[in-house]
Design a protein around this motif. Structure first.
Motif, PDB file in Angstrom:
ATOM      1  N   LYS A  30       0.826  -1.205   0.000  1.00 14.63           N
ATOM      2  CA  LYS A  30       0.000   0.000   0.000  1.00 14.63           C
ATOM      3  C   LYS A  30       0.865   1.262   0.000  1.00 14.63           C
ATOM      4  O   LYS A  30       1.980   1.275   0.510  1.00 14.63           O
ATOM      5  N   ASP A  31       0.299   2.338  -0.571  1.00 18.04           N
ATOM      6  CA  ASP A  31       0.975   3.623  -0.525  1.00 18.04           C
ATOM      7  C   ASP A  31       1.072   4.090   0.933  1.00 18.04           C
ATOM      8  O   ASP A  31       0.263   3.707   1.783  1.00 18.04           O
ATOM      9  N   PHE A  32       2.068   4.931   1.195  1.00 20.15           N
ATOM     10  CA  PHE A  32       2.308   5.377   2.574  1.00 20.15           C
ATOM     11  C   PHE A  32       2.791   6.821   2.570  1.00 20.15           C
ATOM     12  O   PHE A  32       3.564   7.231   1.705  1.00 20.15           O
ATOM     13  N   MET A  33       2.338   7.582   3.575  1.00 19.60           N
ATOM     14  CA  MET A  33       2.873   8.905   3.830  1.00 19.60           C
ATOM     15  C   MET A  33       2.979   9.092   5.335  1.00 19.60           C
ATOM     16  O   MET A  33       2.018   8.863   6.064  1.00 19.60           O
ATOM     17  N   ASP A  34       4.146   9.509   5.799  1.00 19.83           N
ATOM     18  CA  ASP A  34       4.367   9.762   7.217  1.00 19.83           C
ATOM     19  C   ASP A  34       3.527  10.970   7.640  1.00 19.83           C
ATOM     20  O   ASP A  34       3.713  12.069   7.101  1.00 19.83           O
ATOM     21  N   PRO A  35       2.602  10.798   8.578  1.00 16.27           N
ATOM     22  CA  PRO A  35       1.771  11.934   9.000  1.00 16.27           C
ATOM     23  C   PRO A  35       2.589  13.128   9.484  1.00 16.27           C
ATOM     24  O   PRO A  35       2.152  14.268   9.375  1.00 16.27           O
ATOM     25  N   ALA A  36       3.803  12.854   9.989  1.00 10.48           N
ATOM     26  CA  ALA A  36       4.632  13.926  10.525  1.00 10.48           C
ATOM     27  C   ALA A  36       5.135  14.878   9.447  1.00 10.48           C
ATOM     28  O   ALA A  36       5.516  16.017   9.751  1.00 10.48           O
ATOM     29  N   VAL A  37       5.145  14.437   8.190  1.00  8.05           N
ATOM     30  CA  VAL A  37       5.646  15.302   7.117  1.00  8.05           C
ATOM     31  C   VAL A  37       4.580  15.570   6.062  1.00  8.05           C
ATOM     32  O   VAL A  37       4.862  16.194   5.041  1.00  8.05           O
ATOM     33  N   ALA A  38       3.365  15.132   6.294  1.00  7.75           N
ATOM     34  CA  ALA A  38       2.302  15.303   5.300  1.00  7.75           C
ATOM     35  C   ALA A  38       2.071  16.786   4.988  1.00  7.75           C
ATOM     36  O   ALA A  38       1.949  17.177   3.816  1.00  7.75           O
ATOM     37  N   GLU A  39       2.026  17.616   6.018  1.00  6.88           N
ATOM     38  CA  GLU A  39       1.791  19.044   5.799  1.00  6.88           C
ATOM     39  C   GLU A  39       2.968  19.681   5.074  1.00  6.88           C
ATOM     40  O   GLU A  39       2.780  20.507   4.164  1.00  6.88           O
ATOM     41  N   LEU A  40       4.185  19.297   5.444  1.00  5.58           N
ATOM     42  CA  LEU A  40       5.372  19.836   4.802  1.00  5.58           C
ATOM     43  C   LEU A  40       5.392  19.504   3.313  1.00  5.58           C
ATOM     44  O   LEU A  40       5.658  20.373   2.473  1.00  5.58           O
ATOM     45  N   LEU A  41       5.089  18.256   2.970  1.00  8.28           N
ATOM     46  CA  LEU A  41       5.047  17.865   1.565  1.00  8.28           C
ATOM     47  C   LEU A  41       3.939  18.615   0.825  1.00  8.28           C
ATOM     48  O   LEU A  41       4.120  19.033  -0.326  1.00  8.28           O
TER      49      LEU A  41
END
Length: 249
Positions: free
Chosen positions: A2-13
């Motif tokens: 599955k695709d993944f995104m670290d919640p800690a950097v979601a806003e930064l990205l």
């Protein structure tokens, strides 16, 4: 996978409009080394900085690994991402993922793995290059941290598969050194007990022999085994493994 995104950097990205596959794929960055074309595809790594945070952006096309579970192959980054999550679940110190995704595009299998840079950490090769300048306590701390990392890994039932100095990162702290691993693509279950453990550790000693002598090897094994009486047998097995590797060349 599955695709993944670290919640800690979601806003930064998102702020930098890099929170999706296409944006990261099209980003123009200079590669840190030559692309890997071993598997008939293409794989490359570049550094990426967003504000004060640093990352490594890894992109690949048709760079596949095959297994019994995936006979048609899967992107090697998918396997590494799965291992990153496995290490985290098992409490094995290792790099962290910031983003992972894969797609089929124009008949090609593409994958992206974005990882957090290990700011404040240096690989074992770095420490070995200045080995003579380290104090005895620092040298012992480095060796013991590497041994503790190996013990944690193997007690969790895994072998790294590329337990090389360039894949072991260390950070000096007030109470000594701590270590963690990168490049988890070849990690697999530890199936054959001491045989697998010796096979996993031998490359570390072989690639460190220009700096580490008998003293460092015995200190490592003492920290790894906690049984001094077992050290001679392990030294024999490691030496036999090294000679076998040399004979095959």
């Amino acid at each position: 996978m599955k695709d993944f995104m670290d919640p800690a950097v979601a806003e930064l990205l998102a702020v930098h409009q890099l929170d999706n596959f296409a944006a990261l794929w099209d980003l123009q960055l200079e590669a840190v080394d030559e692309p890997n074309t071993e598997r008939g595809g293409w794989s490359s790594v570049a550094k990426m900085t967003l504000g004060e945070q640093k990352f490594y952006l890894k992109r690949q096309i048709n760079h596949l690994t095959r297994s019994l579970q995936k006979p048609l192959g899967e992107p090697t980054f998918a396997r590494e991402m799965r291992n990153i999550q496995r290490y985290q679940l098992l409490g094995i110190p290792a790099l962290r993922a910031a983003f992972f995704a894969q797609r089929q595009h124009n008949g090609e299998r593409q994958a992206i793995l974005l990882t957090h840079a290990l700011a404040g950490w240096d690989d074992l090769e770095h420490w070995q290059q200045q080995w003579s300048e380290l104090t005895d306590m620092q040298q012992q701390g480095v060796v013991q941290a590497c041994a503790k990392l190996a013990k944690t890994l193997h007690q969790a039932g895994l072998v790294h598969g590329c337990f090389y100095p360039k894949h072991i990162f260390l950070q000096e702290q007030a109470a000594g050194f701590t270590a963690q691993l990168i490049d988890l693509e070849k990690t697999r279950p530890l199936l054959f007990g001491r045989r697998d453990r010796v096979k996993d550790l031998e490359p570390l000693f072989r690639r460190s022999q220009h700096v580490w002598g008998q003293g460092e090897t015995e200190l490592f094994l003492h920290s790894y085994l906690h049984r001094a009486e077992d050290i001679p047998r392990w030294l024999e097995r490691l030496d036999a493994r090294r000679k076998d590797k040399a004979a095959r060349r």
